[in-house]
Write a protein that holds these residues in place. Structure first.
Motif, PDB file in Angstrom:
ATOM      1  N   LYS A  46      -1.018  12.519  -2.036  1.00  0.00           N
ATOM      2  CA  LYS A  46      -1.644  11.586  -1.096  1.00  0.00           C
ATOM      3  C   LYS A  46      -0.660  10.497  -0.653  1.00  0.00           C
ATOM      4  O   LYS A  46      -0.698  10.070   0.502  1.00  0.00           O
ATOM      5  CB  LYS A  46      -2.876  10.947  -1.731  1.00  0.00           C
ATOM      6  N   ILE A  47       0.211  10.055  -1.531  1.00  0.00           N
ATOM      7  CA  ILE A  47       1.145   8.988  -1.169  1.00  0.00           C
ATOM      8  C   ILE A  47       2.233   9.525  -0.234  1.00  0.00           C
ATOM      9  O   ILE A  47       2.754   8.788   0.598  1.00  0.00           O
ATOM     10  CB  ILE A  47       1.751   8.286  -2.419  1.00  0.00           C
ATOM     11  N   PHE A  67      -8.004   3.467   7.223  1.00  0.00           N
ATOM     12  CA  PHE A  67      -7.900   2.387   6.233  1.00  0.00           C
ATOM     13  C   PHE A  67      -8.084   2.943   4.824  1.00  0.00           C
ATOM     14  O   PHE A  67      -7.302   2.649   3.919  1.00  0.00           O
ATOM     15  CB  PHE A  67      -8.946   1.296   6.514  1.00  0.00           C
ATOM     16  N   TRP A  68      -9.139   3.751   4.631  1.00  0.00           N
ATOM     17  CA  TRP A  68      -9.495   4.206   3.292  1.00  0.00           C
ATOM     18  C   TRP A  68      -8.557   5.265   2.735  1.00  0.00           C
ATOM     19  O   TRP A  68      -8.326   5.309   1.524  1.00  0.00           O
ATOM     20  CB  TRP A  68     -10.946   4.705   3.270  1.00  0.00           C
ATOM     21  N   SER A  69      -8.020   6.125   3.578  1.00  0.00           N
ATOM     22  CA  SER A  69      -7.138   7.182   3.092  1.00  0.00           C
ATOM     23  C   SER A  69      -5.860   6.614   2.456  1.00  0.00           C
ATOM     24  O   SER A  69      -5.515   6.993   1.329  1.00  0.00           O
ATOM     25  CB  SER A  69      -6.802   8.154   4.230  1.00  0.00           C
ATOM     26  N   PRO A  70      -5.143   5.691   3.117  1.00  0.00           N
ATOM     27  CA  PRO A  70      -3.975   5.100   2.448  1.00  0.00           C
ATOM     28  C   PRO A  70      -4.367   4.282   1.212  1.00  0.00           C
ATOM     29  O   PRO A  70      -3.623   4.256   0.226  1.00  0.00           O
ATOM     30  CB  PRO A  70      -3.343   4.197   3.511  1.00  0.00           C
ATOM     31  N   LEU A  71      -5.522   3.615   1.265  1.00  0.00           N
ATOM     32  CA  LEU A  71      -5.966   2.854   0.100  1.00  0.00           C
ATOM     33  C   LEU A  71      -6.201   3.777  -1.095  1.00  0.00           C
ATOM     34  O   LEU A  71      -5.859   3.443  -2.236  1.00  0.00           O
ATOM     35  CB  LEU A  71      -7.224   2.059   0.428  1.00  0.00           C
ATOM     36  N   LEU A  72      -6.775   4.946  -0.842  1.00  0.00           N
ATOM     37  CA  LEU A  72      -6.964   5.948  -1.893  1.00  0.00           C
ATOM     38  C   LEU A  72      -5.617   6.379  -2.453  1.00  0.00           C
ATOM     39  O   LEU A  72      -5.439   6.449  -3.678  1.00  0.00           O
ATOM     40  CB  LEU A  72      -7.726   7.153  -1.329  1.00  0.00           C
ATOM     41  N   ALA A  73      -4.659   6.646  -1.570  1.00  0.00           N
ATOM     42  CA  ALA A  73      -3.322   7.066  -2.005  1.00  0.00           C
ATOM     43  C   ALA A  73      -2.655   5.989  -2.860  1.00  0.00           C
ATOM     44  O   ALA A  73      -2.091   6.272  -3.928  1.00  0.00           O
ATOM     45  CB  ALA A  73      -2.455   7.390  -0.787  1.00  0.00           C
ATOM     46  N   PHE A  78       0.042   4.244  -7.198  1.00  0.00           N
ATOM     47  CA  PHE A  78       0.553   3.008  -7.798  1.00  0.00           C
ATOM     48  C   PHE A  78      -0.362   2.499  -8.913  1.00  0.00           C
ATOM     49  O   PHE A  78       0.117   1.938  -9.898  1.00  0.00           O
ATOM     50  CB  PHE A  78       0.782   1.943  -6.720  1.00  0.00           C
ATOM     51  N   GLY A  79      -1.674   2.704  -8.766  1.00  0.00           N
ATOM     52  CA  GLY A  79      -2.585   2.344  -9.854  1.00  0.00           C
ATOM     53  C   GLY A  79      -2.288   3.132 -11.113  1.00  0.00           C
ATOM     54  O   GLY A  79      -2.332   2.599 -12.224  1.00  0.00           O
ATOM     55  N   GLY A  80      -1.951   4.405 -10.943  1.00  0.00           N
ATOM     56  CA  GLY A  80      -1.583   5.231 -12.099  1.00  0.00           C
ATOM     57  C   GLY A  80      -0.327   4.719 -12.782  1.00  0.00           C
ATOM     58  O   GLY A  80      -0.240   4.689 -14.012  1.00  0.00           O
TER      59      GLY A  80
END
Length: 149
Positions: A46-47, A67-73, A78-80
């Protein structure tokens, strides 16, 4: 008759007490690192294509998808990383848990797979819920900084 509660549970094999007390924190750390690395792995695709999930997120009712697709990525990749190293462990884990609860909805309801389709997402959401409340332990960047959320 009321049951009496004790502050210490007794082990079936008392000789294992030193093993449990000396390894619980490292085992917790291993779980955090593995969960974070697997989230990074899941978010890598996704990233590299942050707008690739626009249609999928919009099909779930998240508009605008750009907006939501990049936020998910960002959340997954990066959250991981943040969860794995133990930096901002609580907010990163909370964000991952929210993403996984959406996947529970997606697999269980939208795709009509029920519990069998959602069970992995439920398990992963529970793991990230644990770290959202627990935070990193002494084997985390948060601990090294001496600050946490």
């Amino acid at each position: 008759m009321a049951l009496q509660s004790t502050s210490h549970s007794r082990l079936f094999i008392p000789a294992l007490a030193p093993v449990y007390t000396s390894t619980h924190e490292i085992v917790e750390t291993i779980l955090r690192v593995v969960a974070g690395v697997l989230l990074v792995t899941h978010g890598f695709g996704k990233i590299t294509n942050p707008f690739g999930a626009v249609g999928m997120v919009e099909s779930l009712g998240f508009y605008p998808g750009v907006f939501w697709s990049p936020l998910l990525a960002i959340t997954e990749f990066f959250g991981g990383i943040l969860v794995a190293i133990g930096l901002f462990t609580r907010p990163a884990s909370f964000a991952a848990m929210i993403v996984l609860l959406v996947t529970v909805y997606f697999h269980g309801i939208v795709q009509d797979q029920g519990l069998m389709g959602a069970e992995k997402s439920i398990l992963w959401a529970a793991i990230f819920l644990f770290f959202a409340f627990r935070g990193g332990n002494s084997h985390s960047v948060d601990a090294r900084l001496g600050r946490t959320f």
